[in-house]
Scaffold this motif. Structure first.
Motif, PDB file in Angstrom:
ATOM      1  N   ILE A 137       0.910  -1.189   0.120  1.00  0.00           N
ATOM      2  CA  ILE A 137       0.227   0.030  -0.132  1.00  0.00           C
ATOM      3  C   ILE A 137       0.799   0.890  -0.031  1.00  0.00           C
ATOM      4  O   ILE A 137       1.654   1.310   0.915  1.00  0.00           O
ATOM      5  CB  ILE A 137      -0.993  -0.033   1.139  1.00  0.00           C
ATOM      6  N   PRO A 138       0.414   2.003  -0.730  1.00  0.00           N
ATOM      7  CA  PRO A 138       1.622   3.339  -0.747  1.00  0.00           C
ATOM      8  C   PRO A 138       0.962   4.309   0.290  1.00  0.00           C
ATOM      9  O   PRO A 138      -0.086   4.079   0.850  1.00  0.00           O
ATOM     10  CB  PRO A 138       0.995   4.039  -2.303  1.00  0.00           C
ATOM     11  N   PRO A 139       2.037   5.067   0.916  1.00  0.00           N
ATOM     12  CA  PRO A 139       3.441   5.283   0.419  1.00  0.00           C
ATOM     13  C   PRO A 139       4.430   4.391   1.093  1.00  0.00           C
ATOM     14  O   PRO A 139       5.654   5.042   1.408  1.00  0.00           O
ATOM     15  CB  PRO A 139       3.500   6.590   0.653  1.00  0.00           C
ATOM     16  N   THR A 140       4.276   3.325   1.281  1.00  0.00           N
ATOM     17  CA  THR A 140       5.229   2.458   2.132  1.00  0.00           C
ATOM     18  C   THR A 140       6.208   1.818   1.151  1.00  0.00           C
ATOM     19  O   THR A 140       5.935   1.697   0.036  1.00  0.00           O
ATOM     20  CB  THR A 140       4.356   1.379   2.614  1.00  0.00           C
ATOM     21  N   ALA A 141       7.398   1.250   1.669  1.00  0.00           N
ATOM     22  CA  ALA A 141       8.535   0.810   1.036  1.00  0.00           C
ATOM     23  C   ALA A 141       7.957  -0.481   0.002  1.00  0.00           C
ATOM     24  O   ALA A 141       8.500  -0.664  -1.008  1.00  0.00           O
ATOM     25  CB  ALA A 141       9.505   0.391   1.630  1.00  0.00           C
ATOM     26  N   GLY A 142       7.014  -1.229   0.515  1.00  0.00           N
ATOM     27  CA  GLY A 142       6.622  -2.401  -0.143  1.00  0.00           C
ATOM     28  C   GLY A 142       5.895  -2.045  -1.375  1.00  0.00           C
ATOM     29  O   GLY A 142       5.850  -2.715  -2.597  1.00  0.00           O
ATOM     30  N   PHE A 143       5.146  -1.046  -1.722  1.00  0.00           N
ATOM     31  CA  PHE A 143       4.587  -0.512  -2.798  1.00  0.00           C
ATOM     32  C   PHE A 143       5.414  -0.432  -4.009  1.00  0.00           C
ATOM     33  O   PHE A 143       5.322  -0.619  -5.210  1.00  0.00           O
ATOM     34  CB  PHE A 143       3.676   0.714  -2.737  1.00  0.00           C
ATOM     35  N   ILE A 144       6.477   0.420  -3.834  1.00  0.00           N
ATOM     36  CA  ILE A 144       7.427   0.815  -4.552  1.00  0.00           C
ATOM     37  C   ILE A 144       8.222  -0.301  -5.311  1.00  0.00           C
ATOM     38  O   ILE A 144       8.461  -0.619  -6.583  1.00  0.00           O
ATOM     39  CB  ILE A 144       8.432   2.032  -4.460  1.00  0.00           C
ATOM     40  N   SER A 145       8.354  -1.298  -4.095  1.00  0.00           N
ATOM     41  CA  SER A 145       9.179  -2.385  -5.028  1.00  0.00           C
ATOM     42  C   SER A 145       8.431  -3.435  -5.696  1.00  0.00           C
ATOM     43  O   SER A 145       8.873  -3.990  -6.681  1.00  0.00           O
ATOM     44  CB  SER A 145       9.653  -3.109  -3.591  1.00  0.00           C
ATOM     45  N   LYS A 146       7.114  -3.442  -5.342  1.00  0.00           N
ATOM     46  CA  LYS A 146       6.312  -4.347  -5.920  1.00  0.00           C
ATOM     47  C   LYS A 146       6.046  -3.548  -7.586  1.00  0.00           C
ATOM     48  O   LYS A 146       5.513  -4.168  -8.518  1.00  0.00           O
ATOM     49  CB  LYS A 146       5.082  -4.692  -5.502  1.00  0.00           C
ATOM     50  N   TRP A 147       5.904  -2.464  -7.405  1.00  0.00           N
ATOM     51  CA  TRP A 147       5.638  -1.608  -8.734  1.00  0.00           C
ATOM     52  C   TRP A 147       6.767  -1.951  -9.750  1.00  0.00           C
ATOM     53  O   TRP A 147       6.865  -2.187 -10.860  1.00  0.00           O
ATOM     54  CB  TRP A 147       5.925  -0.154  -8.438  1.00  0.00           C
ATOM     55  N   TYR A 148       8.029  -1.866  -9.118  1.00  0.00           N
ATOM     56  CA  TYR A 148       9.386  -2.019 -10.054  1.00  0.00           C
ATOM     57  C   TYR A 148       9.379  -3.528 -10.633  1.00  0.00           C
ATOM     58  O   TYR A 148       9.646  -3.934 -11.747  1.00  0.00           O
ATOM     59  CB  TYR A 148      10.500  -1.743  -9.309  1.00  0.00           C
ATOM     60  N   LEU A 149       8.861  -4.397  -9.672  1.00  0.00           N
ATOM     61  CA  LEU A 149       8.830  -6.040  -9.947  1.00  0.00           C
ATOM     62  C   LEU A 149       7.902  -6.168 -11.402  1.00  0.00           C
ATOM     63  O   LEU A 149       8.259  -6.805 -12.239  1.00  0.00           O
ATOM     64  CB  LEU A 149       8.445  -6.827  -8.811  1.00  0.00           C
ATOM     65  N   ALA A 150       6.692  -5.530 -11.116  1.00  0.00           N
ATOM     66  CA  ALA A 150       5.708  -5.577 -12.205  1.00  0.00           C
ATOM     67  C   ALA A 150       6.162  -5.158 -13.508  1.00  0.00           C
ATOM     68  O   ALA A 150       5.921  -5.867 -14.603  1.00  0.00           O
ATOM     69  CB  ALA A 150       4.356  -4.830 -11.669  1.00  0.00           C
ATOM     70  N   GLU A 151       6.819  -4.011 -13.518  1.00  0.00           N
ATOM     71  CA  GLU A 151       7.425  -3.412 -14.672  1.00  0.00           C
ATOM     72  C   GLU A 151       8.501  -4.061 -15.250  1.00  0.00           C
ATOM     73  O   GLU A 151       8.499  -4.530 -16.394  1.00  0.00           O
ATOM     74  CB  GLU A 151       7.990  -2.030 -14.223  1.00  0.00           C
ATOM     75  N   GLY A 152       9.304  -4.902 -14.234  1.00  0.00           N
ATOM     76  CA  GLY A 152      10.411  -5.953 -14.801  1.00  0.00           C
ATOM     77  C   GLY A 152       9.841  -6.850 -15.456  1.00  0.00           C
ATOM     78  O   GLY A 152      10.151  -7.427 -16.226  1.00  0.00           O
ATOM     79  N   ALA A 153       8.701  -7.514 -15.050  1.00  0.00           N
ATOM     80  CA  ALA A 153       7.916  -8.691 -15.363  1.00  0.00           C
ATOM     81  C   ALA A 153       7.433  -8.375 -16.862  1.00  0.00           C
ATOM     82  O   ALA A 153       7.476  -8.948 -17.858  1.00  0.00           O
ATOM     83  CB  ALA A 153       7.052  -9.182 -14.583  1.00  0.00           C
ATOM     84  N   LEU A 154       6.883  -7.028 -17.034  1.00  0.00           N
ATOM     85  CA  LEU A 154       6.266  -6.770 -18.403  1.00  0.00           C
ATOM     86  C   LEU A 154       7.554  -6.592 -19.397  1.00  0.00           C
ATOM     87  O   LEU A 154       7.403  -6.701 -20.652  1.00  0.00           O
ATOM     88  CB  LEU A 154       5.770  -5.532 -18.149  1.00  0.00           C
ATOM     89  N   ASP A 155       8.512  -6.304 -19.109  1.00  0.00           N
ATOM     90  CA  ASP A 155       9.761  -5.903 -19.745  1.00  0.00           C
ATOM     91  C   ASP A 155      10.593  -7.138 -20.261  1.00  0.00           C
ATOM     92  O   ASP A 155      11.451  -7.187 -21.199  1.00  0.00           O
ATOM     93  CB  ASP A 155      10.660  -4.912 -19.244  1.00  0.00           C
ATOM     94  N   CYS A 156      10.251  -8.307 -19.477  1.00  0.00           N
ATOM     95  CA  CYS A 156      10.836  -9.489 -19.614  1.00  0.00           C
ATOM     96  C   CYS A 156      10.643 -10.175 -20.947  1.00  0.00           C
ATOM     97  O   CYS A 156       9.310 -10.407 -20.874  1.00  0.00           O
ATOM     98  CB  CYS A 156      10.873 -10.448 -18.393  1.00  0.00           C
ATOM     99  N   SER A 157      11.512 -10.573 -21.640  1.00  0.00           N
ATOM    100  CA  SER A 157      11.014 -11.323 -23.124  1.00  0.00           C
ATOM    101  C   SER A 157      11.815 -12.636 -23.017  1.00  0.00           C
ATOM    102  O   SER A 157      12.858 -12.725 -23.660  1.00  0.00           O
ATOM    103  CB  SER A 157      11.449 -10.581 -24.317  1.00  0.00           C
TER     104      SER A 157
END
Length: 491
Positions: free
Chosen positions: A386-406
């Motif tokens: 849940i934002p604005p906690t540290a756990g939110f931003i880490s999961k955001w980048y993980l999701a971006e990384g998964a979408l960028d993985c081919s």
């Protein structure tokens, strides 16, 4: 000579540990412990922020493959600061918590030595050094699990040791292959495999890489060598449970990162069956840990299952092998370490003050211990994301990384859905505690409550860690920029 300061954070707490049994009956032992760890933390942060360039020192060497060497690169700076800072907070908490425990001097003997060992892993410059301290970490932390000396604690300690030694043994097998097929075993961005030698042996080396990651995944709580966590955590004292869950597991993660990105190299693994298999294991572990935590009634065991799930978020990011995903993984390392230490120390405060160990007993506990449960709530919000906690931003980048993985399959996309499902399950097994703690219902007997809030010594670390959760969540850009610098030679 400047580089030799790198040895101080490793060996200073080990040396100090030998004096703790002598001081346990002195009135000023808490002051001495705090002073020792404050100096240790100050030196670690000085090395991380005030020494330009990478530091390196070799203390023993037979050949290029057999040496004990230390260096301080970007990754070492991150893990060393995280370990020393949280170790100090857990120690402050334990000054009050351990007063009711026996064998306090023995506990802090192993507690201080373990700190030096973990920093040795963080600063390891090659595989041999890391492996030496990795095994030493098991031997020094087993007594923390055995501390109460009950039959349950002895069983849990032996299980922890058995799993850990077996896992480290799997990692050791890879060392012999790296000595043959690698140019060195020094941690080198991009890997050390020699293309002229490995030709025709790629499949064998990927099998070796896979079993090494399974072995190091034991400490990180990855399936199938995860079972020691829910056994060891409930029986250990709260400060030990906190560092076992928040920091010992991260040393398993660090070993996996070093093996993947600094020994074998991303190009050798990415797009192969090894990457796909490890992603599948990470995704399965995320879901499995969340489900087991949701069903568990024993508080510390629920948090242990949660660790199995949450640390596998990190592994999912590591195995995606994209810059965004690795940034998310390192942010998750920081966020989870702080949040899980907050949760375990909060649960320790509850058990210490009320004797309540089960989730079903915590109805109305927010009225007894409002500050403790407020810190518990902040950490829970972070684990859910849940934002604005540290756990939110880490999961955001993980999701971006998964979408960028081919990598040619649906595992990364499936991972995003599992992350969301796991977040919902995390909310289920943590928010139910929070809601019942602060809103016990109309039929609850408020008159039977008495104030159980711990003193300032216990509350201070909880408040500091909770503030850090919000800080890292609100101001992550500096860390992400630093991560980008670290990745420059990897991808």
């Amino acid at each position: 000579m400047r580089d030799y300061i790198l040895l101080f954070p490793i060996f200073f707490p080990m040396l100090c540990g030998f004096f703790m049994p002598l001081l346990q009956k002195k009135r000023f032992w808490e002051t001495v412990l705090f002073a020792l760890l404050a100096v240790e933390t100050a030196v670690v942060f000085y090395i991380a922020f005030n020494v330009d360039g990478d530091m390196a020192v070799t203390v023993w060497q037979i050949s290029g493959m057999l040496s004990i060497s230390f260096f301080c690169d970007g990754l070492g700076r991150i893990f060393s600061c995280l370990i020393s800072g949280i170790w100090l907070m857990a120690a402050i908490f334990s000054m009050d918590y351990m007063k009711k425990e026996e064998h306090v001097g023995r506990f802090f003997f192993f507690y201080l030595i373990s700190l030096g060992v973990l920093l040795g892993i963080s600063y390891s410059a090659n595989f041999m050094t890391m492996y030496l301290f990795y095994e030493f970490m098991t031997l020094m932390t087993v007594p923390l699990v055995l501390h109460s000396e009950t039959q349950e604690a002895i069983t849990a300690g032996l299980k922890y040791m058995g799993y850990s030694i077996f896992g480290a043994g799997l990692g050791l097998i890879g060392f012999f292959f790296l000595c043959v097929y690698g140019s060195s075993t020094e941690f080198t961005p991009g890997g050390v495999l020699d293309p002229s030698i490995i030709a025709g042996h790629e499949n064998v080396l990927r099998i070796i890489y896979f079993e090494m990651i399974i072995g190091f995944g034991c400490k990180a709580g990855m399936y199938p060598l995860h079972a020691w966590l829910p056994t060891a955590h409930p029986v250990a004292p709260a400060p030990a449970s906190a560092v076992l869950s928040g920091l010992i597991t991260k040393c398993g993660v660090l070993a996996i990162i070093r093996t993947t990105y600094y020994l074998f190299g991303v190009d050798f693994v990415r797009g192969t069956w090894a990457q796909t298999a490890l992603l599948c294991l990470a995704v399965f572990t995320i879901f499995m840990g969340s489900m087991l935590a949701y069903k568990e009634n024993l508080l510390k065991k629920r948090l242990a299952y949660s660790t199995i799930s949450q640390v596998s978020y990190v592994l999912f990011g590591v195995f995606l092998m994209t810059p965004q995903a690795l940034s998310g993984a390192l942010l998750q390392v920081i966020g989870h370490a702080i949040a899980k230490n907050t949760l375990f120390l909060s649960s320790g405060a509850i058990i210490n003050r009320t004797g309540k160990k089960y989730v079903s007993e915590l109805t109305g506990i927010g009225k007894n211990m409002p500050v403790v449960m407020l810190c518990f709530t902040v950490a829970s919000l972070s684990l859910v994301g849940i934002p604005p906690t540290a756990g939110f931003i880490s999961k955001w980048y993980l999701a971006e990384g998964a979408l960028d993985c081919s990598i040619g399959n649906i595992i990364p996309i499936l991972g995003i859905f599992v992350l969301i499902l796991s977040a919902l399950l995390t909310a289920g097994y943590l928010f139910t505690i929070v809601v019942k703690a602060f809103f016990p219902g109309n039929g609850f007997n408020y008159e039977a409550l008495s104030k159980k809030e711990p003193g300032a010594v216990m509350l201070f670390p909880l408040i500091v860690l909770s503030a850090c959760i919000l800080f890292f969540g609100m101001f992550p850009s500096g860390f992400v920029n630093f991560f980008t610098e670290i990745f420059s030679g990897i991808f």
